[in-house]
Design a protein around this motif. Sequence first.
Motif, PDB file in Angstrom:
ATOM      1  N   LYS A 162      -4.015 -12.224 -25.868  1.00 19.38           N
ATOM      2  CA  LYS A 162      -2.620 -12.157 -26.296  1.00 19.38           C
ATOM      3  C   LYS A 162      -1.960 -10.865 -25.819  1.00 19.38           C
ATOM      4  N   ARG A 163      -2.707  -9.771 -25.849  1.00 19.45           N
ATOM      5  CA  ARG A 163      -2.162  -8.505 -25.345  1.00 19.45           C
ATOM      6  C   ARG A 163      -1.822  -8.604 -23.870  1.00 19.45           C
ATOM      7  N   LEU A 164      -2.700  -9.233 -23.106  1.00 15.18           N
ATOM      8  CA  LEU A 164      -2.468  -9.386 -21.678  1.00 15.18           C
ATOM      9  C   LEU A 164      -1.241 -10.255 -21.424  1.00 15.18           C
ATOM     10  N   ALA A 165      -1.121 -11.354 -22.164  1.00 12.04           N
ATOM     11  CA  ALA A 165       0.041 -12.237 -21.998  1.00 12.04           C
ATOM     12  C   ALA A 165       1.335 -11.508 -22.382  1.00 12.04           C
ATOM     13  N   TRP A 166       1.279 -10.718 -23.441  1.00 13.00           N
ATOM     14  CA  TRP A 166       2.454  -9.955 -23.876  1.00 13.00           C
ATOM     15  C   TRP A 166       2.858  -8.943 -22.808  1.00 13.00           C
ATOM     16  N   ALA A 167       1.891  -8.251 -22.252  1.00 13.43           N
ATOM     17  CA  ALA A 167       2.171  -7.238 -21.235  1.00 13.43           C
ATOM     18  C   ALA A 167       2.779  -7.867 -19.974  1.00 13.43           C
ATOM     19  N   LYS A 168       2.254  -9.010 -19.580  1.00 16.22           N
ATOM     20  CA  LYS A 168       2.806  -9.680 -18.399  1.00 16.22           C
ATOM     21  C   LYS A 168       4.238 -10.140 -18.652  1.00 16.22           C
ATOM     22  N   ASP A 169       4.515 -10.543 -19.892  1.00 16.86           N
ATOM     23  CA  ASP A 169       5.870 -10.987 -20.235  1.00 16.86           C
ATOM     24  C   ASP A 169       6.862  -9.832 -20.228  1.00 16.86           C
ATOM     25  N   LYS A 170       6.380  -8.602 -20.546  1.00 19.98           N
ATOM     26  CA  LYS A 170       7.275  -7.445 -20.651  1.00 19.98           C
ATOM     27  C   LYS A 170       7.204  -6.525 -19.435  1.00 19.98           C
ATOM     28  N   LYS A 171       6.464  -6.893 -18.412  1.00 13.33           N
ATOM     29  CA  LYS A 171       6.237  -5.969 -17.304  1.00 13.33           C
ATOM     30  C   LYS A 171       7.499  -5.653 -16.507  1.00 13.33           C
ATOM     31  N   ASP A 172       8.515  -6.513 -16.574  1.00 13.62           N
ATOM     32  CA  ASP A 172       9.737  -6.285 -15.802  1.00 13.62           C
ATOM     33  C   ASP A 172      10.852  -5.649 -16.639  1.00 13.62           C
ATOM     34  N   TRP A 173      10.536  -5.284 -17.879  1.00 14.00           N
ATOM     35  CA  TRP A 173      11.558  -4.635 -18.706  1.00 14.00           C
ATOM     36  C   TRP A 173      11.880  -3.257 -18.134  1.00 14.00           C
ATOM     37  N   THR A 174      13.149  -2.886 -18.180  1.00 12.53           N
ATOM     38  CA  THR A 174      13.602  -1.596 -17.663  1.00 12.53           C
ATOM     39  C   THR A 174      13.618  -0.553 -18.785  1.00 12.53           C
ATOM     40  N   ASP A 175      13.813   0.704 -18.400  1.00  9.04           N
ATOM     41  CA  ASP A 175      13.928   1.770 -19.398  1.00  9.04           C
ATOM     42  C   ASP A 175      15.113   1.524 -20.321  1.00  9.04           C
ATOM     43  N   ALA A 176      16.184   0.953 -19.758  1.00 12.96           N
ATOM     44  CA  ALA A 176      17.376   0.678 -20.568  1.00 12.96           C
ATOM     45  C   ALA A 176      17.058  -0.355 -21.656  1.00 12.96           C
ATOM     46  N   GLU A 177      16.244  -1.351 -21.309  1.00  9.54           N
ATOM     47  CA  GLU A 177      15.878  -2.362 -22.304  1.00  9.54           C
ATOM     48  C   GLU A 177      14.977  -1.774 -23.379  1.00  9.54           C
ATOM     49  N   TRP A 178      14.042  -0.924 -22.976  1.00  9.09           N
ATOM     50  CA  TRP A 178      13.146  -0.305 -23.958  1.00  9.09           C
ATOM     51  C   TRP A 178      13.896   0.698 -24.844  1.00  9.09           C
ATOM     52  N   SER A 179      14.974   1.288 -24.327  1.00  5.43           N
ATOM     53  CA  SER A 179      15.731   2.239 -25.132  1.00  5.43           C
ATOM     54  C   SER A 179      16.458   1.552 -26.281  1.00  5.43           C
ATOM     55  N   LYS A 180      16.580   0.236 -26.227  1.00  4.44           N
ATOM     56  CA  LYS A 180      17.237  -0.518 -27.305  1.00  4.44           C
ATOM     57  C   LYS A 180      16.249  -0.935 -28.405  1.00  4.44           C
ATOM     58  N   VAL A 181      14.992  -0.519 -28.248  1.00  4.09           N
ATOM     59  CA  VAL A 181      13.962  -0.868 -29.231  1.00  4.09           C
ATOM     60  C   VAL A 181      13.732   0.317 -30.170  1.00  4.09           C
ATOM     61  N   MET A 182      13.772   0.052 -31.472  1.00  2.00           N
ATOM     62  CA  MET A 182      13.407   1.069 -32.462  1.00  2.00           C
ATOM     63  C   MET A 182      11.953   0.831 -32.860  1.00  2.00           C
ATOM     64  N   PHE A 183      11.087   1.780 -32.531  1.00  2.00           N
ATOM     65  CA  PHE A 183       9.660   1.673 -32.837  1.00  2.00           C
ATOM     66  C   PHE A 183       9.378   2.268 -34.209  1.00  2.00           C
TER      67      PHE A 183
END
Length: 334
Positions: free
Chosen positions: A125-146
Amino acid sequence: MGKTSDLTAVQKTIIDTLHKEGKTQKVIAKEAGCSQSSVSKHINRQAKGRKKCGRKKCTSSRDNRTLQRIVTTNPFKNVGEIHKEWTVAGVSASRTTTRRLMKDMGFRCRIPCVKPLLNKKQRKKRLAWAKDKKDWTDAEWSKVMFSDESKFCISFGNQGPRVWRKSGEAQNPRCMRSSVKFPPSVMVWGAMSSAGVGPLCFLRSRVNAAVYQEVLEHFMLPAADQLYGDADFTFQQDLAPAHSAKTTSTWFKDHGIPVLDWPANSPDLNPIENLWGIVKRRMQYARPNNAEELKTTIRATWALITPEQCHRLIESMPRRITAVIEAKGAPTKY
């Protein structure tokens, strides 16, 4: 200078070169910058073929291989236990010799890295999740509150058993110990984004769905206003029971807040884990006497986290995802 052991490698080379050229010992001593007696002793030693003197080694190459095999097989044993097992194998050597040989082999006693336990399904599941998010940009990650909870103790000295390992073996599975995700402790909840950190919440009781929703109401929403204003954002949380409860999912839907899908047991993917590490390292020399002093120290240290630090951690998300893909879902160094 009267001992040949005091000569440097450069001086020995000069002496050997000039001696071959037929120079006198007086001239050689002047050129090498040492005493004439040192030159004489070095030349005589070379002529006799004596490369070094001293007590004969008490262990053979086979004995040393046995020691290396013992350490490699049981890296969490201390020197006394390793020496005892080596003695049982038929080797007669002191404990000091055992430690020295281990050091000569490149082994150093270090605190082991901690990795989460992952089964095959979780790695997939981790591998599938990573492949799904591999094309996310810094701008997209900046919209995430961790977000995350972390344990803080008055004493930071109890770090468990040490491990014998060589340079570059920190991430070797046999040199790592497994962690327990939720040890019984007082927990602190916090949140971060590329814009900085939000307010901390000190949890006084066990976190169930109701308690967690109060945290969201009184700490997460103010953090969102502080970090994003009126802009849209996505909230990240792990799969703790209180987080994945149906009532918690309903709370997010009622407030119109999207939640990022997240793989189980994946602290290496969450940049706030690095913030907790920064805070704890800065607090390692603090000596609070009670829980209230500890809370004060945590708040003060948390307030020193800068937006630049948070932004750099958010920028590391593509690298974290790449590392998970390369590891085929296994835990990574992050």
